[in-house]
Design a protein around this motif. Structure first.
Motif, PDB file in Angstrom:
ATOM      1  N   THR A  29       0.846  -1.194   0.000  1.00 15.17           N
ATOM      2  CA  THR A  29       0.000   0.000   0.000  1.00 15.17           C
ATOM      3  C   THR A  29       0.883   1.247   0.000  1.00 15.17           C
ATOM      4  O   THR A  29       2.077   1.190   0.343  1.00 15.17           O
ATOM      5  CB  THR A  29      -0.909   0.055   1.245  1.00 15.17           C
ATOM      6  OG1 THR A  29      -0.091   0.231   2.404  1.00 15.17           O
ATOM      7  CG2 THR A  29      -1.760  -1.196   1.367  1.00 15.17           C
ATOM      8  N   THR A  31       0.678   3.633   2.053  1.00 16.63           N
ATOM      9  CA  THR A  31       1.066   3.884   3.445  1.00 16.63           C
ATOM     10  C   THR A  31       2.290   3.057   3.832  1.00 16.63           C
ATOM     11  O   THR A  31       3.209   3.571   4.494  1.00 16.63           O
ATOM     12  CB  THR A  31      -0.114   3.584   4.389  1.00 16.63           C
ATOM     13  OG1 THR A  31      -1.233   4.375   3.975  1.00 16.63           O
ATOM     14  CG2 THR A  31       0.225   3.907   5.824  1.00 16.63           C
ATOM     15  N   GLU A  32       2.324   1.789   3.435  1.00 21.12           N
ATOM     16  CA  GLU A  32       3.472   0.930   3.762  1.00 21.12           C
ATOM     17  C   GLU A  32       4.749   1.448   3.100  1.00 21.12           C
ATOM     18  O   GLU A  32       5.798   1.531   3.756  1.00 21.12           O
ATOM     19  CB  GLU A  32       3.196  -0.506   3.313  1.00 21.12           C
ATOM     20  CG  GLU A  32       2.132  -1.217   4.123  1.00 21.12           C
ATOM     21  CD  GLU A  32       1.722  -2.552   3.517  1.00 21.12           C
ATOM     22  OE1 GLU A  32       1.345  -3.448   4.299  1.00 21.12           O
ATOM     23  OE2 GLU A  32       1.774  -2.706   2.276  1.00 21.12           O
ATOM     24  N   ALA A  34       5.340   4.479   2.014  1.00 26.30           N
ATOM     25  CA  ALA A  34       5.683   5.781   2.599  1.00 26.30           C
ATOM     26  C   ALA A  34       6.417   5.590   3.928  1.00 26.30           C
ATOM     27  O   ALA A  34       7.420   6.263   4.183  1.00 26.30           O
ATOM     28  CB  ALA A  34       4.420   6.611   2.808  1.00 26.30           C
ATOM     29  N   ARG A  35       5.933   4.670   4.737  1.00 24.18           N
ATOM     30  CA  ARG A  35       6.577   4.405   6.025  1.00 24.18           C
ATOM     31  C   ARG A  35       8.001   3.899   5.809  1.00 24.18           C
ATOM     32  O   ARG A  35       8.935   4.345   6.481  1.00 24.18           O
ATOM     33  CB  ARG A  35       5.757   3.378   6.808  1.00 24.18           C
ATOM     34  CG  ARG A  35       6.165   3.274   8.261  1.00 24.18           C
ATOM     35  CD  ARG A  35       5.272   2.348   9.072  1.00 24.18           C
ATOM     36  NE  ARG A  35       3.862   2.734   8.972  1.00 24.18           N
ATOM     37  CZ  ARG A  35       2.880   1.919   8.558  1.00 24.18           C
ATOM     38  NH1 ARG A  35       3.138   0.681   8.207  1.00 24.18           N
ATOM     39  NH2 ARG A  35       1.651   2.339   8.518  1.00 24.18           N
ATOM     40  N   SER A  40       5.712  11.244   3.884  1.00 24.70           N
ATOM     41  CA  SER A  40       4.313  11.239   4.309  1.00 24.70           C
ATOM     42  C   SER A  40       3.484  10.423   3.323  1.00 24.70           C
ATOM     43  O   SER A  40       3.721  10.454   2.108  1.00 24.70           O
ATOM     44  CB  SER A  40       3.754  12.661   4.413  1.00 24.70           C
ATOM     45  OG  SER A  40       3.393  13.154   3.143  1.00 24.70           O
ATOM     46  N   ALA A  41       2.537   9.698   3.845  1.00 26.55           N
ATOM     47  CA  ALA A  41       1.662   8.888   3.000  1.00 26.55           C
ATOM     48  C   ALA A  41       0.858   9.786   2.060  1.00 26.55           C
ATOM     49  O   ALA A  41       0.656   9.444   0.890  1.00 26.55           O
ATOM     50  CB  ALA A  41       0.727   8.030   3.863  1.00 26.55           C
ATOM     51  N   GLU A  42       0.418  10.938   2.561  1.00 24.53           N
ATOM     52  CA  GLU A  42      -0.361  11.852   1.731  1.00 24.53           C
ATOM     53  C   GLU A  42       0.489  12.394   0.579  1.00 24.53           C
ATOM     54  O   GLU A  42       0.018  12.499  -0.555  1.00 24.53           O
ATOM     55  CB  GLU A  42      -0.913  13.005   2.567  1.00 24.53           C
ATOM     56  CG  GLU A  42      -1.884  13.890   1.825  1.00 24.53           C
ATOM     57  CD  GLU A  42      -3.117  13.151   1.305  1.00 24.53           C
ATOM     58  OE1 GLU A  42      -3.632  13.566   0.263  1.00 24.53           O
ATOM     59  OE2 GLU A  42      -3.544  12.169   1.923  1.00 24.53           O
ATOM     60  N   ARG A  45       0.915   9.618  -1.914  1.00 21.63           N
ATOM     61  CA  ARG A  45      -0.375   9.430  -2.596  1.00 21.63           C
ATOM     62  C   ARG A  45      -0.550  10.483  -3.691  1.00 21.63           C
ATOM     63  O   ARG A  45      -0.999  10.179  -4.803  1.00 21.63           O
ATOM     64  CB  ARG A  45      -1.511   9.509  -1.572  1.00 21.63           C
ATOM     65  CG  ARG A  45      -2.809   8.933  -2.029  1.00 21.63           C
ATOM     66  CD  ARG A  45      -3.808   8.798  -0.872  1.00 21.63           C
ATOM     67  NE  ARG A  45      -3.451   7.683  -0.005  1.00 21.63           N
ATOM     68  CZ  ARG A  45      -2.997   7.795   1.249  1.00 21.63           C
ATOM     69  NH1 ARG A  45      -2.870   8.978   1.803  1.00 21.63           N
ATOM     70  NH2 ARG A  45      -2.700   6.733   1.958  1.00 21.63           N
TER      71      ARG A  45
END
Length: 101
Positions: A29, A31-32, A34-35, A40-42, A45
């Protein structure tokens, strides 16, 4: 990509492309990824969304990166021309008053 992240200059375009490619190829994902990358996940995205638009797969009316850059350039040019016109207008008024004396 996203307007705020572009201006910050925090990440190179190459880093952004690599991050987007990782999202697309890893099966993870946003989020994964990005981490793992420490972003940042945003933001990631937004990069993925802009890449989708740049590939011609965005919704109608969404601007590609090239179109966004052209729009920024044209707005800057428009602003500069408006300032020039204002200076010339003031100069014309000044010289019109001087010639009336």
């Amino acid at each position: 990509m996203g307007s705020k992240s572009n201006r910050s200059g925090r990440y190179t375009e190459e880093f952004k492309w690599d991050a987007v490619a990782l999202v697309r190829s890893s099966g993870k994902t946003v989020t994964e990824v990005a981490r793992e990358l420490g972003v940042s996940a945003e933001g990631l995205r937004n990069w993925v969304k802009q890449d989708t638009i740049d590939r011609g797969q965005g919704a109608p009316g969404e601007l590609t990166s090239a179109e966004r850059e052209e729009l920024r350039r044209l707005r800057r040019q428009n602003r500069e021309q408006a300032e020039t016109i204002e200076v010339l207008r003031k100069a014309a008024v000044f010289f019109a008053k001087e010639s009336d004396r």
